[in-house]
Scaffold this active site. Structure first.
Site, mmCIF file in Angstrom:
data_model
loop_
_atom_site.group_PDB
_atom_site.id
_atom_site.type_symbol
_atom_site.label_atom_id
_atom_site.label_comp_id
_atom_site.label_asym_id
_atom_site.label_seq_id
_atom_site.Cartn_x
_atom_site.Cartn_y
_atom_site.Cartn_z
ATOM 1 N N ARG A 197 0.802 -1.239 0.000
ATOM 2 C CA ARG A 197 0.000 0.000 0.000
ATOM 3 C C ARG A 197 0.833 1.287 0.000
ATOM 4 N NH1 ARG A 197 -3.449 -3.424 -0.703
ATOM 5 N NH2 ARG A 197 -5.466 -3.586 0.364
ATOM 6 N N SER A 248 -10.400 0.470 3.935
ATOM 7 C CA SER A 248 -9.655 0.241 5.187
ATOM 8 C C SER A 248 -9.016 1.545 5.644
ATOM 9 C CB SER A 248 -8.530 -0.776 4.966
ATOM 10 O OG SER A 248 -9.051 -2.017 4.587
ATOM 11 N N GLU A 318 -3.889 4.187 6.568
ATOM 12 C CA GLU A 318 -3.694 4.058 5.116
ATOM 13 C C GLU A 318 -4.283 5.297 4.440
ATOM 14 O OE1 GLU A 318 -5.081 0.340 3.182
ATOM 15 O OE2 GLU A 318 -5.960 1.636 1.647
#
Ligand code: FAD
Ligand code: NDP
Ligand code: EPU
Length: 328
Positions: A197, A248, A318
């Protein structure tokens, strides 16, 4: 005030009063010779999947390289910071909004499937799920995982978006990039230092213009479509898609998934203002209606504190948190 700027020769800026040249907004800038308006005080909430965030000081949605270069030059001339906005599906923008120039990429469009090489090139503003469905309809494999990720090609390249064991880095052949100072570069996945990510494009001033992916043509479209639909179904079974979110909120630590840590800390359903830790998946924070960016930000901090207290681990967001927020 309305002004027309000309950037016909690099480094040279011609300002002209042009009171009739721009009718579209009370305060906007028209780049001379280009059908491209830089508007002031544009609300960003509707450009983000969370549906929150204040106004951009300046906002523009360029349609091609020439317009992007002119916009960057305009911002540089005025000493303004620039922020790239793709699908806004991994952004928490402050209620106070953003200073400088926000460059929305959604008007950068084109898709090219090259049957001879199995390569797919797409402009930064193309929708990733739309690309995945298009590839599936042609019987090209390799993008099935991308179907529920509601962002753009550019956002996926920057975030290294992924799901179900695959990610952007696995299929990226090259990304066409524009540096803050207007230099064009063609970078490979290796150049972008991809990890889970992340990429080295995060927190940089570089603009992703286009990406080329290597896929596998020649499969039965019915099979690829069925596989793609199955991926979407899997996701819908475990993730809450019915209310605004950013997907998320936290990256998974190496040990246990963030959702598990948050659930075990007893936080499912915990709410601040209109923001709630989802019952269906604890690593999703939902805008249940009327949430502010501040509500979401405070809930993110609360979850971090509670999880750290219980598990001695500080969860790392994130979601990209941008603009000004008050630490409580
Ligand atoms: C319901 C839901 C499900 C999700 N599921 C997943 C998932 O399974 N996997 C996953 O990885 N993510 C998931 N996400 C998160 C998000 O969709 C991805 O991170 C996506 O790749 C972000 O793309 P975007 O275009 O929306 O980027 P944005 O949110 O607009 O921007 C993200 C970052 O990229 C920068 N950026 C965007 N475009 C450019 C560009 N052209 N050039 C330079 N910088 C740029 C922005 O400045 C920002 O820093 C989900 C989100 C939602 C809402
Ligand atoms: N919770 C949240 O905050 C949000 C969740 N989402 C969810 O994320 C996912 C992605 O959303 P979004 O980016 O809007 O893209 P969608 O997946 O809704 O659609 C994008 C494009 O893909 C094509 N397409 C969609 N379904 C099919 C199909 N069954 N067969 C063939 N082609 C199809 C269509 O392209 P064409 O028009 O070319 O045919 C469509 O315009 C969706 O599941 C959506 O519900 C989205 C935004 C926010
Ligand atoms: C949605 C995103 O990506 C998603 C991606 O869609 C899915 C599918 O591949 O896998 C990751 O979720 P995830 O790790 O939470 O996957 P899940 O399969 O839902 O959950 C993992 C484990 O955590 C447990 N879990 C999850 C949620 C919860 O409330 N409680 C719980 O205990 C599940 O039981 C499961 O054993 C990505 N998230 C991250 C941070 O890596 C995103 O990045 O925005």
């Amino acid at each position: 005030m309305v002004m027309t700027l000309s950037y016909d020769s690099p480094g040279q800026v011609n300002r002209q009063s042009a009171p009739d040249s721009c009718q579209a907004a009370p305060s906007c800038i028209a780049l001379l010779g280009r059908d491209c308006l830089i508007q002031s005080k544009v609300s960003l909430a509707s450009f983000t999947s969370y549906r929150v965030g204040g106004p951009a000081e300046w906002y523009v949605a360029p349609k091609n390289l020439d317009e992007i270069q002119a916009c960057l030059q305009w911002a540089a001339e005025l000493g303004l910071s620039t922020t790239l906005l793709g699908g806004g599906s991994n952004l928490l923008i402050s209620d106070q909004g953003l200073s400088g120039l926000v460059i929305g990429t959604r008007a950068l469009r084109h898709i090219h499937f090259d049957l001879a090489t199995g390569r797919l090139s797409a402009a930064a503003g193309e929708s990733l799920p739309r690309l995945a469905w298009k590839a599936a309809r042609l019987g090209w494999q390799g993008l099935e995982w991308a179907v529920g990720i509601p962002g753009t090609v550019g956002g996926a390249v920057v975030m290294n978006a992924g799901a179900h064991g695959s990610c952007t880095a696995d299929i990226l052949v090259q990304a066409d990039i524009l540096s803050r100072f207007g230099r064009l570069e063609v970078l490979t996945a290796k150049d972008l230092d991809y990890r889970y990510r992340t990429s080295n494009l995060q927190n940089s001033d570089r603009v992703v213009l286009q990406a080329t992916f290597e896929l596998k043509p020649g499969a039965d479209p019915a099979k690829v479509l069925a596989d793609t639909a199955e991926q979407l179904q899997k996701r819908r079974n475990s993730q809450p898609y019915h209310l605004p979110s950013c997907g998320s909120v936290f990256r998974n630590p190496g040990s246990q998934p963030a959702g598990w840590l948050i659930e075990q800390a007893g936080l499912k359903g915990y709410q601040i203002g209109g923001a709630q830790v989802a019952e269906r998946h604890a690593n999703f924070i939902l805008n249940c209606g009327g949430a502010t960016a501040t509500d979401i930000f405070q809930l993110i901090r609360h979850v971090q504190q509670q999880v750290e207290q219980r598990w001695s681990y500080l969860l790392e967001p994130e979601v990209r948190i941008i603009g000004e927020f008050q630490q409580s």
